[in-house]
Design an enzyme around this catalytic site. Sequence first.
Site, PDB file in Angstrom:
ATOM      1  N   CYS A 164     -28.339  21.164 -21.013  1.00  0.00           N
ATOM      2  CA  CYS A 164     -28.948  21.337 -22.334  1.00  0.00           C
ATOM      3  C   CYS A 164     -30.388  20.839 -22.355  1.00  0.00           C
ATOM      4  O   CYS A 164     -31.257  21.451 -22.990  1.00  0.00           O
ATOM      5  CB  CYS A 164     -28.110  20.619 -23.389  1.00  0.00           C
ATOM      6  SG  CYS A 164     -26.467  21.342 -23.590  1.00  0.00           S
TER       7      CYS A 164
ATOM      8  N   GLU B  47     -26.040  22.183 -28.263  1.00  0.00           N
ATOM      9  CA  GLU B  47     -27.458  22.455 -28.035  1.00  0.00           C
ATOM     10  C   GLU B  47     -27.677  23.890 -27.554  1.00  0.00           C
ATOM     11  O   GLU B  47     -28.628  24.551 -27.985  1.00  0.00           O
ATOM     12  CB  GLU B  47     -28.031  21.474 -26.998  1.00  0.00           C
ATOM     13  CG  GLU B  47     -27.948  20.017 -27.405  1.00  0.00           C
ATOM     14  CD  GLU B  47     -26.663  19.325 -26.936  1.00  0.00           C
ATOM     15  OE1 GLU B  47     -26.667  18.086 -26.862  1.00  0.00           O
ATOM     16  OE2 GLU B  47     -25.656  20.005 -26.644  1.00  0.00           O
TER      17      GLU B  47
ATOM     18  N   CYS C  99     -26.926  16.850 -22.154  1.00  0.00           N
ATOM     19  CA  CYS C  99     -26.639  16.815 -20.721  1.00  0.00           C
ATOM     20  C   CYS C  99     -27.807  17.483 -19.983  1.00  0.00           C
ATOM     21  O   CYS C  99     -28.727  18.022 -20.602  1.00  0.00           O
ATOM     22  CB  CYS C  99     -25.325  17.537 -20.429  1.00  0.00           C
ATOM     23  SG  CYS C  99     -25.403  19.336 -20.682  1.00  0.00           S
TER      24      CYS C  99
ATOM     25  N   HIS D  42     -21.873  24.218 -25.452  1.00  0.00           N
ATOM     26  CA  HIS D  42     -22.396  22.968 -26.003  1.00  0.00           C
ATOM     27  C   HIS D  42     -23.170  23.253 -27.278  1.00  0.00           C
ATOM     28  O   HIS D  42     -23.727  24.351 -27.459  1.00  0.00           O
ATOM     29  CB  HIS D  42     -23.308  22.288 -24.986  1.00  0.00           C
ATOM     30  CG  HIS D  42     -22.584  21.736 -23.799  1.00  0.00           C
ATOM     31  ND1 HIS D  42     -23.131  20.770 -23.001  1.00  0.00           N
ATOM     32  CD2 HIS D  42     -21.358  21.996 -23.288  1.00  0.00           C
ATOM     33  CE1 HIS D  42     -22.284  20.469 -22.034  1.00  0.00           C
ATOM     34  NE2 HIS D  42     -21.190  21.206 -22.187  1.00  0.00           N
TER      35      HIS D  42
END
Length: 174
Positions: free
Chosen positions: A88, A57, A85, A55
């Site tokens: 993260c 992040e 999410c 991801h």
Amino acid sequence: MTKNEKFMDIALKSAEAALSSGEFPVGCVIADSEQVISSGTRTGSFGPGANEIAHAEITALKRLSETAGAGKISDLTLYSTLEPCLMCFGAAIISGIHRIVFAYEDVMGGGTACDCGVLPCIYRDREIFVTAGVRRQESLRLFKKFFENPQNDYLRGTLLCEHTLKQERPLKNE
């Protein structure tokens, strides 16, 4: 232009680059009050066997930990084109980030509404400030473009996809 808009614009450029590469259009920057300290884009969403750890992040947080002289992490803000999410969000909290700004809500997996008070102490020892909807229309435009492309199978048919596609297309001037 506000500081949040300035840094979200940079995250949006990263998301556009991810989209141009066929990836899910998420960009993230971590910044102090003046400059970007770290950044990341979503990778591993194109093709079979999506990498659910790559991801934007997480990439930005990993780069932040490798950056010498990043300063006091609690003074930094994480900007993401999609609501982080739970993975993260938790990683940002554990890393010491106290401020999170995002553009587009993740109705399927967003973690920022999580009640940290019921989680283990590592998550609730810090006050977290979340700002939602900064440059939402610009981010929505990227997600609509992604989901409208029949070549993109990632998250096809999910709640996030359906929510995004039913949003009214923003005007060019918005």
